[in-house]
Design a protein around this motif. Sequence first.
Motif, PDB file in Angstrom:
ATOM      1  N   ASP A  28     -14.776 -15.380  19.078  1.00 42.31           N
ATOM      2  CA  ASP A  28     -14.327 -16.438  18.167  1.00 42.31           C
ATOM      3  C   ASP A  28     -15.415 -17.485  17.980  1.00 42.31           C
ATOM      4  O   ASP A  28     -15.676 -17.936  16.865  1.00 42.31           O
ATOM      5  N   ALA A  29     -16.045 -17.885  19.074  1.00 44.53           N
ATOM      6  CA  ALA A  29     -17.110 -18.891  19.001  1.00 44.53           C
ATOM      7  C   ALA A  29     -18.299 -18.362  18.208  1.00 44.53           C
ATOM      8  O   ALA A  29     -18.913 -19.097  17.438  1.00 44.53           O
ATOM      9  N   ALA A  30     -18.617 -17.084  18.377  1.00 43.29           N
ATOM     10  CA  ALA A  30     -19.747 -16.489  17.657  1.00 43.29           C
ATOM     11  C   ALA A  30     -19.488 -16.490  16.149  1.00 43.29           C
ATOM     12  O   ALA A  30     -20.426 -16.591  15.355  1.00 43.29           O
ATOM     13  N   ALA A  31     -18.235 -16.404  15.753  1.00 42.70           N
ATOM     14  CA  ALA A  31     -17.884 -16.393  14.336  1.00 42.70           C
ATOM     15  C   ALA A  31     -17.776 -17.806  13.755  1.00 42.70           C
ATOM     16  O   ALA A  31     -17.734 -17.978  12.536  1.00 42.70           O
ATOM     17  N   ASP A  32     -17.749 -18.819  14.598  1.00 47.23           N
ATOM     18  CA  ASP A  32     -17.622 -20.209  14.159  1.00 47.23           C
ATOM     19  C   ASP A  32     -18.983 -20.755  13.741  1.00 47.23           C
ATOM     20  O   ASP A  32     -19.980 -20.496  14.423  1.00 47.23           O
ATOM     21  N   PRO A  33     -19.062 -21.525  12.670  1.00 47.66           N
ATOM     22  CA  PRO A  33     -20.358 -22.073  12.230  1.00 47.66           C
ATOM     23  C   PRO A  33     -21.040 -22.951  13.285  1.00 47.66           C
ATOM     24  O   PRO A  33     -22.268 -23.016  13.331  1.00 47.66           O
ATOM     25  N   ASP A  34     -20.248 -23.625  14.133  1.00 47.77           N
ATOM     26  CA  ASP A  34     -20.822 -24.478  15.180  1.00 47.77           C
ATOM     27  C   ASP A  34     -20.920 -23.764  16.528  1.00 47.77           C
ATOM     28  O   ASP A  34     -21.348 -24.360  17.514  1.00 47.77           O
ATOM     29  N   GLY A  35     -20.485 -22.523  16.593  1.00 50.47           N
ATOM     30  CA  GLY A  35     -20.571 -21.751  17.829  1.00 50.47           C
ATOM     31  C   GLY A  35     -19.616 -22.204  18.904  1.00 50.47           C
ATOM     32  O   GLY A  35     -19.920 -22.112  20.091  1.00 50.47           O
ATOM     33  N   VAL A  36     -18.433 -22.692  18.494  1.00 45.39           N
ATOM     34  CA  VAL A  36     -17.443 -23.197  19.449  1.00 45.39           C
ATOM     35  C   VAL A  36     -16.084 -22.560  19.213  1.00 45.39           C
ATOM     36  O   VAL A  36     -15.803 -22.049  18.129  1.00 45.39           O
ATOM     37  N   VAL A  37     -15.243 -22.625  20.244  1.00 49.15           N
ATOM     38  CA  VAL A  37     -13.850 -22.213  20.108  1.00 49.15           C
ATOM     39  C   VAL A  37     -13.072 -23.430  19.633  1.00 49.15           C
ATOM     40  O   VAL A  37     -13.197 -24.520  20.199  1.00 49.15           O
ATOM     41  N   ARG A  38     -12.300 -23.238  18.593  1.00 49.98           N
ATOM     42  CA  ARG A  38     -11.464 -24.313  18.043  1.00 49.98           C
ATOM     43  C   ARG A  38     -10.001 -23.943  18.197  1.00 49.98           C
ATOM     44  O   ARG A  38      -9.647 -22.773  18.179  1.00 49.98           O
ATOM     45  N   ASP A  39      -9.146 -24.952  18.293  1.00 53.78           N
ATOM     46  CA  ASP A  39      -7.706 -24.723  18.314  1.00 53.78           C
ATOM     47  C   ASP A  39      -7.229 -24.765  16.870  1.00 53.78           C
ATOM     48  O   ASP A  39      -7.093 -25.838  16.291  1.00 53.78           O
ATOM     49  N   VAL A  40      -7.013 -23.612  16.281  1.00 51.14           N
ATOM     50  CA  VAL A  40      -6.639 -23.556  14.868  1.00 51.14           C
ATOM     51  C   VAL A  40      -5.278 -24.199  14.628  1.00 51.14           C
ATOM     52  O   VAL A  40      -5.030 -24.728  13.555  1.00 51.14           O
ATOM     53  N   THR A  41      -4.397 -24.190  15.614  1.00 51.13           N
ATOM     54  CA  THR A  41      -3.092 -24.828  15.427  1.00 51.13           C
ATOM     55  C   THR A  41      -3.243 -26.339  15.385  1.00 51.13           C
ATOM     56  O   THR A  41      -2.551 -27.011  14.639  1.00 51.13           O
ATOM     57  N   ALA A  42      -4.165 -26.917  16.149  1.00 53.30           N
ATOM     58  CA  ALA A  42      -4.395 -28.366  16.120  1.00 53.30           C
ATOM     59  C   ALA A  42      -5.004 -28.769  14.785  1.00 53.30           C
ATOM     60  O   ALA A  42      -4.659 -29.790  14.215  1.00 53.30           O
ATOM     61  N   ALA A  43      -5.910 -27.963  14.262  1.00 54.07           N
ATOM     62  CA  ALA A  43      -6.550 -28.273  12.987  1.00 54.07           C
ATOM     63  C   ALA A  43      -5.530 -28.221  11.851  1.00 54.07           C
ATOM     64  O   ALA A  43      -5.532 -29.063  10.967  1.00 54.07           O
ATOM     65  N   SER A  44      -4.629 -27.251  11.885  1.00 54.97           N
ATOM     66  CA  SER A  44      -3.658 -27.123  10.807  1.00 54.97           C
ATOM     67  C   SER A  44      -2.551 -28.156  10.923  1.00 54.97           C
ATOM     68  O   SER A  44      -1.852 -28.427   9.967  1.00 54.97           O
ATOM     69  N   ALA A  45      -2.382 -28.779  12.096  1.00 53.07           N
ATOM     70  CA  ALA A  45      -1.336 -29.763  12.286  1.00 53.07           C
ATOM     71  C   ALA A  45      -1.816 -31.191  12.011  1.00 53.07           C
ATOM     72  O   ALA A  45      -1.014 -32.099  11.968  1.00 53.07           O
ATOM     73  N   SER A  46      -3.102 -31.379  11.809  1.00 51.59           N
ATOM     74  CA  SER A  46      -3.586 -32.736  11.564  1.00 51.59           C
ATOM     75  C   SER A  46      -3.174 -33.193  10.180  1.00 51.59           C
ATOM     76  O   SER A  46      -3.148 -32.410   9.241  1.00 51.59           O
ATOM     77  N   PRO A  47      -2.815 -34.479  10.025  1.00 53.24           N
ATOM     78  CA  PRO A  47      -2.281 -34.973   8.753  1.00 53.24           C
ATOM     79  C   PRO A  47      -3.187 -34.737   7.545  1.00 53.24           C
ATOM     80  O   PRO A  47      -2.732 -34.423   6.476  1.00 53.24           O
ATOM     81  N   GLY A  48      -4.490 -34.842   7.718  1.00 52.54           N
ATOM     82  CA  GLY A  48      -5.412 -34.673   6.603  1.00 52.54           C
ATOM     83  C   GLY A  48      -5.550 -33.243   6.121  1.00 52.54           C
ATOM     84  O   GLY A  48      -6.099 -32.988   5.067  1.00 52.54           O
ATOM     85  N   SER A  49      -5.058 -32.281   6.900  1.00 52.75           N
ATOM     86  CA  SER A  49      -5.250 -30.888   6.525  1.00 52.75           C
ATOM     87  C   SER A  49      -4.028 -30.260   5.866  1.00 52.75           C
ATOM     88  O   SER A  49      -4.053 -29.111   5.496  1.00 52.75           O
ATOM     89  N   LEU A  50      -2.945 -31.017   5.722  1.00 55.15           N
ATOM     90  CA  LEU A  50      -1.753 -30.459   5.088  1.00 55.15           C
ATOM     91  C   LEU A  50      -1.998 -30.324   3.593  1.00 55.15           C
ATOM     92  O   LEU A  50      -2.562 -31.214   2.950  1.00 55.15           O
TER      93      LEU A  50
END
Length: 122
Positions: A95-117
């Motif tokens: 997952d990290a290798a596929a990320d542009p920044d080379g990190v593991v992200r919590d996709v559920t946290a990103a989709s739950a943030s108010p600015g991303s709705l």
Amino acid sequence: MGRGVTGDEAVAAAARDEELSVVFLADEVTMRSPLRPLLALDLGADDDEDLDPMYYQELIDSPPPREVRVLPDAVHMVHGNLQLANVDFPEFVEDAAADPDGVVRDVTAASASPGSLPNSGP
């Protein structure tokens, strides 16, 4: 300045606790990066020390990765999935290798943030 701990030293210290499968460290990269990615070290990577070379030579020659960068908001997701054996450590490395920044992200946290709705605009 005090001397830091190497990843190997941290793994050796943490490996004393048989319940731990991963340890998260804040190192120099963590402190210098605006993303503050923690270094996740797999404590289960030494489980293959006693593998029979007759059957497991490929795994012995190419051991699985032992570390990956994890964003702070993804630590609970990574830890929980490893504890439940839902995801293996190498999958997080992929997952990290596929990320542009080379990190593991919590996709559920990103989709739950108010600015991303999708309809959160004015």
